[in-house]
Design an enzyme around this catalytic site. Sequence first.
Site, short mmCIF file in Angstrom:
data_model
loop_
_atom_site.label_atom_id
_atom_site.label_comp_id
_atom_site.label_asym_id
_atom_site.label_seq_id
_atom_site.Cartn_x
_atom_site.Cartn_y
_atom_site.Cartn_z
CG HIS A 218 -13.60 -58.78 -26.77
ND1 HIS A 218 -12.94 -58.74 -25.56
CD2 HIS A 218 -14.53 -57.79 -26.72
CE1 HIS A 218 -13.46 -57.76 -24.82
NE2 HIS A 218 -14.43 -57.19 -25.51
CD GLU B 44 -14.66 -53.65 -26.87
OE1 GLU B 44 -13.79 -53.27 -26.06
OE2 GLU B 44 -15.48 -54.56 -26.63
CG HIS C 85 -13.49 -54.76 -21.20
ND1 HIS C 85 -13.18 -53.74 -22.08
CD2 HIS C 85 -14.34 -55.55 -21.89
CE1 HIS C 85 -13.83 -53.90 -23.21
NE2 HIS C 85 -14.55 -55.00 -23.12
CG HIS D 238 -17.66 -58.61 -22.22
ND1 HIS D 238 -18.63 -58.21 -23.11
CD2 HIS D 238 -16.54 -57.92 -22.57
CE1 HIS D 238 -18.13 -57.32 -23.96
NE2 HIS D 238 -16.86 -57.14 -23.67
MN MN Z 1 -15.70 -55.69 -24.77
#
Ligand code: MN
Length: 259
Positions: A97, A78, A167, A99
Amino acid sequence: MIEPTHDVARDLVLANRILANEGVLDGFGHVSARCPADDERYLLSRSRSPQLVSEDDICEFDLDSKPMRDFGKPYYVERVIHGCAYRARADVRAVCHLHATPVLPFASAGLAIVPVMHVGAVIGQEIPIWDARDEFGDTDMLVSTLDQGHSLARALGSHWTVLMRRHGAVVVGRSVREVVFRAVHLKLNAEVQLQAQALGTVSPLSDREIELSAEVNLKPSVQGRVWEYWVSRLPDTEPPRSREHGLKTPPPALARTIA
Ligand code: MN
């Protein structure tokens, strides 16, 4: 003055470890920095869990997320999230990024996270929600193509955070320390918002309060104070230095197993 690359790389390693230690990143998630010497490049670890990232793992990529030299190891699938954000936003010098668990109920339900406490102001006045399904239909849920990365960067627009439906989220900042500050407080604000909503009606900060509070909390003196605190909370042990499928210096427990 251009900040030396090694200083940014050192902050980036600390950022990986802080974000893992504060529960923002876990086995997954990543944080990057625009290269101080070249705005068309960025620094990001090879594919490794953030808690374990050392300076040996930091690689350089162009803004299409191609590695500048072959590291001979896998990269994050990613990473286009980072390259596309840098390409879209000249003011962005660091990208995360994540989660983080407290953010996921909002990402799953498609409900807005709003600043509900003073330091939460740094997440920004509006957090748009990007849904990969809108443009790409059914996918493996990863943002792995340039088309997907550019779509996500368009959704981010001029904001500091974008939620990714089902996500996680992307947070951007004007420095490594700033993106860490914004990402940790996104997680904390999401926790408080969930708890406050369980108690009753939430009264978020007004637009002007968000502006004023963010201004105060993003001062280098404030960020420096909290950065030092987060560094002091890190485990004493250095992340293990890596070798393919193993470690250059195995930790004692592993050394015993090998022996
Ligand atoms: Mn991800």
